[in-house]
Every structure is written in structure tokens, then in C-alpha cells.
Design a protein around this motif. Structure first.
Motif, PDB file in Angstrom:
ATOM      1  N   GLN A 165       0.825  -1.208   0.000  1.00 50.31           N
ATOM      2  CA  GLN A 165       0.000   0.000   0.000  1.00 50.31           C
ATOM      3  C   GLN A 165       0.861   1.260   0.000  1.00 50.31           C
ATOM      4  O   GLN A 165       0.536   2.257  -0.651  1.00 50.31           O
ATOM      5  CB  GLN A 165      -0.933  -0.006   1.208  1.00 50.31           C
ATOM      6  N   GLY A 195      -0.808  -4.688   9.956  1.00 55.35           N
ATOM      7  CA  GLY A 195      -2.050  -5.031   9.270  1.00 55.35           C
ATOM      8  C   GLY A 195      -3.236  -4.258   9.794  1.00 55.35           C
ATOM      9  O   GLY A 195      -4.082  -3.765   9.030  1.00 55.35           O
ATOM     10  N   THR A 220      -2.937  -0.531   8.689  1.00 49.06           N
ATOM     11  CA  THR A 220      -3.192  -0.379   7.256  1.00 49.06           C
ATOM     12  C   THR A 220      -4.667  -0.567   6.922  1.00 49.06           C
ATOM     13  O   THR A 220      -5.209   0.121   6.048  1.00 49.06           O
ATOM     14  CB  THR A 220      -2.334  -1.395   6.467  1.00 49.06           C
ATOM     15  N   ASP A 221      -5.316  -1.493   7.610  1.00 47.92           N
ATOM     16  CA  ASP A 221      -6.730  -1.786   7.320  1.00 47.92           C
ATOM     17  C   ASP A 221      -7.707  -0.824   7.987  1.00 47.92           C
ATOM     18  O   ASP A 221      -8.903  -0.895   7.744  1.00 47.92           O
ATOM     19  CB  ASP A 221      -7.072  -3.222   7.751  1.00 47.92           C
ATOM     20  N   THR A 222      -7.193   0.059   8.868  1.00 51.19           N
ATOM     21  CA  THR A 222      -8.062   1.003   9.567  1.00 51.19           C
ATOM     22  C   THR A 222      -8.105   2.312   8.778  1.00 51.19           C
ATOM     23  O   THR A 222      -7.089   3.009   8.642  1.00 51.19           O
ATOM     24  CB  THR A 222      -7.547   1.270  10.998  1.00 51.19           C
ATOM     25  N   SER A 223      -9.280   2.643   8.255  1.00 49.45           N
ATOM     26  CA  SER A 223      -9.406   3.772   7.325  1.00 49.45           C
ATOM     27  C   SER A 223      -8.975   5.098   7.930  1.00 49.45           C
ATOM     28  O   SER A 223      -8.378   5.936   7.248  1.00 49.45           O
ATOM     29  CB  SER A 223     -10.855   3.871   6.841  1.00 49.45           C
ATOM     30  N   SER A 248      -5.374 -15.493   5.840  1.00 52.24           N
ATOM     31  CA  SER A 248      -5.171 -14.056   5.646  1.00 52.24           C
ATOM     32  C   SER A 248      -3.904 -13.611   6.372  1.00 52.24           C
ATOM     33  O   SER A 248      -3.390 -14.338   7.234  1.00 52.24           O
ATOM     34  CB  SER A 248      -6.375 -13.278   6.201  1.00 52.24           C
ATOM     35  N   THR A 252      -3.508 -11.415   8.739  1.00 55.50           N
ATOM     36  CA  THR A 252      -3.734 -11.350  10.183  1.00 55.50           C
ATOM     37  C   THR A 252      -3.764 -12.746  10.783  1.00 55.50           C
ATOM     38  O   THR A 252      -3.172 -13.003  11.847  1.00 55.50           O
ATOM     39  CB  THR A 252      -5.046 -10.618  10.493  1.00 55.50           C
TER      40      THR A 252
END
Length: 539
Positions: free
Chosen positions: A42, A162, A165-168, A307, A309
């Protein structure tokens, strides 16, 4: 040296106040190296970077950290350890902020170099300062805490990365920002609580030539290790130029180190029997542990279909092994004053764990995989920090930094080489096995992209998915077999260590560590040795 030979260990209450800050610093430094790994795709996409820049974001930090480790260690012998630690924390904090605000990959790579310098400094200075506060005999239980922090940072980094990165409302920049508040807190804690009896050496000179030659030689070697097999072949003119160039630079460094008064790497220390064996064992443990364990996440994701995580959570048995064994073994070392039996048991356990993991494939029971990881983690916890202790036990307080920096450097170098070599083996194995599997079902391997390590497995037909997962599962087992062989070298090295009774004074007594170089070994536990002295300040 006599003034420092009787240096008294700090009492437990004062040690723990400063030790808490040191643990925070070490945790942040280590987790910064792993928290970015999950977020890198990302990050590079956001900054419009290329695949080669992707590699350099990792390599820049690794180069700076590994190459500077022995230099920071030596500086700790010449100047104030507390001041150096404060400088390193500041360097790391500023670099982390700059990385978070980077607007392109060029800036990010440059700031990662500075961050790597800070990471290398923090990792070695924490060990040096702990050794300056606490006697080798008592250091065992504190090393248990260090092992636990390393385990949590190693496994927890990718999980935290992770999540961020996945938390907006956070985003990848917080992979760098997250370190800043913790380092500032640690800086305040250590400024108030860390009090060391520094050795004043105003007439010393820094070996700049030796430092430059070591840094250049190691950097060139690490560049070769990083790019060989991907950007050019193992047998090529690039390999010849980089390996020979590195050997020439390091050979020149050895000549310089043998002549200067204050060498960056003290040759008279590292060529003694026990320090040399501890370095060889650390090199093997580093290659086996880092080189093997780094591919577990890939095994769980590609070989088993979990995944990122979930893959991180599945490595918890290894973290638990490090945490429990380092704590228990550390306390037993401090209680008995003996370290060799625990190191041997640890390296043997590491070898057995890798042998167990060498039997895995893409269908192996997770219980079996977990038992192998538990054994590997327990072996690392019992051996890694105790090998540092063996080396520290044989040197005086005035050489503690250079000695600690040397063994940390070789362990990091071993890990880097291990990752590269085992990664190349894994890639070749996977490519061959996928090509063979596709040929058996009548699919052209070239059309199937068998050599790609970034296959979108979820989008493949079930039959090809099975081939790819089988290839990664079997290939991972193969590299764990190689890891077991590397760990076996560590077993042999540790068997020849001198049975050592750890001294309970911070510094060597007068007359120890003489020409024979085995001060702090058998003599330390014998009559009149440092191992039988009662600390001037206890509990």
C-alpha cells in the motif's frame, strides 16, 4: 581499570526503573522493522513507487542498521552511553516522523536510512547499558525480559501493521508515526532514571578509517546478498565484483583494526576461544532463525490460504516459546551462574524444531506445525541472549560496547544472509514444483506464471490452486531442513564453549582477561575469581 573493577551492580529497584525505559526503546526499535512489512504494497502504491524501490525501502534500513552496529558499540566504549542513547532516540524519532510525512519513495528511502542508523544504535546500546548496570550472573533474568520483548515485537509487528493499514482513519503513515510517542516517553524516563558510572577517556581517538572500511565492506556484501538471484545470477560478473570488492574492503579493515589503539572491532577479543565460538553460534542461530522463520508467514498465506492477520496469529506458538524459555532460562542462569548448559539445550531444541518443520507440507496438521514453531521459539529464547552473555562475561567494562556490537552485528549479518540464501532456494523450488505440477495436468508452465511470487491464488481454478499451495508447502519444508543444518553448526560451536561460571561484578577484576583471553571463564568461578565476589550493593 582498578577503579572500575569494583563497580557495584545497581540495586533491583533502580535497575527496573531504568530497565523499563530500555525495554520500551528496544520494543519500538524492533517493531519498526516488522510493522512496515504488511503495509509495504500500500505504501509503494500510494507513493507511485516501483518494484525496485519496494525492495530498497526494506534494504536501506537493513544496510544502515547492520553496518553501523559495531560502530555504535565502539562509540559506547569511548563516550557517554547515556548521551549516545539519547542521540539515538532523537535520531530514530525524527527519522520516523520524516518517514511518515514522505511524499515520494525517494524521500522515504532516504529517511529509512536514517531510521536504520537509529535502529542499529538502539539495539546495541540497550544491551551495552544493561551490561554496564548489571553483573553477568544477574543479567540472565533481565535477558529473559529482553527475549520476551523481542518475541512480541517480532510477531506483533506484522499484526499491528495489518491493523493500522486496514483502519481507514489511520492509514499506512501511522506505521511510522506510532513509534514517536513511545520513544518520547522512553526518552523522558531514561533521562530521569538512567545513571551510569561512565569511564572518562578524554585522550581517545575514534578509528574513522576502520569504521569507514567496515561499513563499506559490509554494505557491499549486503547489497550482493539482497540482489543476487533476482537482479543477477549467483555466478556472474556482478557477483564476482561485489564479493571480491567486499572481501578486499573487509581485509583492509582487519589490517587497520590490528594496528590502531582503539579498534571498532577488538580483534584480540573476538579471536579468543569463547568469544569466537559464541560469534559462530550466533551467526548460525541468526541464519537459521531469521532465515527460516521469515517464511512462515508466506507458508500460512500462500501454502495454507490464511489471511495476513490469521498468518500472524498462527505464529504465536513461536512467540510463546521465546517468551517462556527466555524468562525461565534467564532466571535459572542467574540462580546457578552457569550458562553453557542452557545454550546447548537451546541450540539443540532449535535444530530439533527445524527438523520437525522440515516435514511439513500444505496439508500438515496445524498442531504439528505449532509444535515445531514452539520448539524453534524455545531454542531461540534459551540461546540467543545467552550467547551475548558469554561474550560480555569475558571482556572488561571498557570493551563492553565493542564486544556487544560485534556479536550483534554477526547475528544480524547471519540473519540477512540466511533470508537471501533460503529465499533463493525457496523461489527455485517453488518455480520448479509449480512447473512440474502444471505439466502433469497439461498446462504450459510459461502461460501459468509459475515463477511468480505474487500469484493471485484466489483467482485461480481449484486444480491450479492446489498445485501452487503444494509447491509452497513442500518448498518451505525444504528450507527448514537447510535451517536445521545451519543450526547444527551452532550446536557444534556451543559444545566447545568453556564451562563458565558467570561473574557477579559489573567489571573484570584486576588480572582477569589477560593474554590467554579467557578471563571470566573458568577462572571466574574458581577460588578468588570474580564469580565468587559478593556485590557491593545488593537488593
Amino acid at each position: 581499570m582498578s577503579a572500575h573493577s569494583a563497580a557495584a551492580p545497581m540495586d533491583h529497584r533502580h535497575v527496573m526503573r531504568a530497565f523499563s525505559g530500555l525495554l520500551v526503546v528496544l520494543f519500538v526499535a524492533m517493531i519498526s522493522g516488522t510493522v512496515v512489512s504488511v503495509a509495504l504494497p500500500q505504501i509503494i502504491g500510494s507513493l507511485d513507487g516501483t518494484q525496485s524501490q519496494y525492495t530498497w525501502v526494506v534494504t536501506a534500513t537493513l544496510l544502515a542498521s547492520t553496518a553501523s552496529t559495531p560502530i555504535w558499540g565502539k562509540l559506547a566504549d569511548l563516550f557517554s552511553k547515556k548521551l549516545l542513547l539519547q542521540i539515538a532516540i532523537g535520531l530514530f524519532t525524527v527519522a520516523s516522523l520524516a518517514c511518515g510525512f514522505a511524499q515520494n519513495t525517494g524521500q522515504l528511502i532516504g529517511f529509512r536510512v536514517i531510521q536504520g542508523l537509529g535502529m542499529g544504535a538502539l539495539q546495541v546500546l540497550v544491551q551495552v547499558i544493561i551490561a554496564a548496570m548489571i553483573s553477568p550472573k544477574e543479567r540472565g533474568r533481565y535477558n529473559g525480559y529482553l527475549g520476551g520483548v523481542m518475541a512480541v515485537a517480532t510477531v506483533g509487528g506484522p499484526l499491528l501493521g495489518g491493523f493500522i493499514t486496514d483502519t481507514s482513519w489511520l492509514g499506512w503513515r501511522w506505521c511510522f508515526f506510532i513509534a514517536v510517542p513511545f520513544t518520547l516517553i522512553a526518552l523522558v524516563m531514561l533521562t530521569r532514571t538512567l545513571h551510569l558510572d561512565e569511564i572518562k577517556r578524554p585522550d581517545t581517538k575514534v578509528d574513522y578509517l576502520g569504521a569507514a572500511l567496515i561499513a563499506a565492506g559490509v554494505s557491499l556484501l549486503l547489497l550482493w546478498v539482497t540482489f543476487v538471484g533476482n537482479n543477477f545470477d549467483w555466478i556472474s560478473w556482478q557477483t564476482f565484483a561485489m564479493v571480491v570488492g567486499s572481501m578486499l574492503l573487509l581485509g583492509a579493515a582487519v589490517m587497520v583494526e590490528a594496528k590502531v589503539a582503539e579498534p571498532i572491532v577488538p580483534l584480540h577479543v573476538v579471536r579468543r576461544r569463547d568469544p569466537a565460538l559464541a560469534i559462530i553460534a550466533s551467526l548460525a542461530v541468526g541464519m537459521a532463525m531469521f532465515g527460516g522463520a521469515v517464511f512462515l508467514g508466506q507458508y500460512f498465506q500462500i501454502g495454507r490460504g490464511y489471511s495476513p492477520t490469521e498468518a500472524g496469529l498462527l505464529t504465536i506458538p513461536m512467540m510463546a516459546g521465546v517468551l517462556i524459555s527466555s524468562t525461565v532460562a534467564g532466571r535459572l542462569v542467574s540462580k546457578s551462574g552457569k550458562v553453557k548448559p542452557y545454550i546447548i539445550a537451546g541450540v539443540v531444541l532449535l535444530t530439533v524444531g527445524f527438523l520437525g518443520l522440515s516435514l511439513i507440507d500444505h496439508k500438515t496438521s496445524l498442531v504439528g506445525v505449532s509444535l515445531g514453531m514452539l520448539a524453534v521459539g524455545a531454542g531461540v529464547g534459551m540461546s540467543m541472549q545467552n550467547l551475548v552473555l558469554v561474550l560480555q562475561n569475558t571482556v572488561s567494562l571498557s570493551e563492553l560496547g565493542a564486544a556487544s556490537g560485534s556479536i550483534t552485528f554477526f547475528r544480524s549479518l547471519g540473519g540477512t544472509v540466511g533470508v537471501s540464501v533460503l529465499g533463493a532456494v525457496l523461489a527455485n523450488q517453488v518455480s520448479a514444483k509449480i512447473a512440474d505440477g502444471l505439466s502433469r495436468i497439461g498446462v504450459d508452465p510459461a502461460a501459468g506464471g509459475s515463477g511468480s511470487g505474487t500469484l493471485n491464488i484466489a483467482a485461480m481454478p481449484p486444480q491450479i490452486q492446489e498445485i501452487v499451495r503444494a509447491a509452497y508447502g513442500e518448498a518451505t519444508g525444504h528450507i527448514f531442513l537447510i535451517s536445521a543444518g545451519i543450526a547444527l553448526i551452532g550446536v557444534v560451536a556451543t559444545l566447545f564453549l568453556t564451562p563458565t561460571r558467570l561473574r557477579d561484578s559489573v567489571d573484570l577484576a584486576d588480572g582477569e582477561g589477560g593474554a590467554d583471553g579467557e578471563g571470566g571463564a573458568d577462572g571466574a568461578g574458581g577460588a578468588g575469581g570474580a564469580g565468587e565476589r559478593v556485590p557491593a550493593a545488593a537488593g
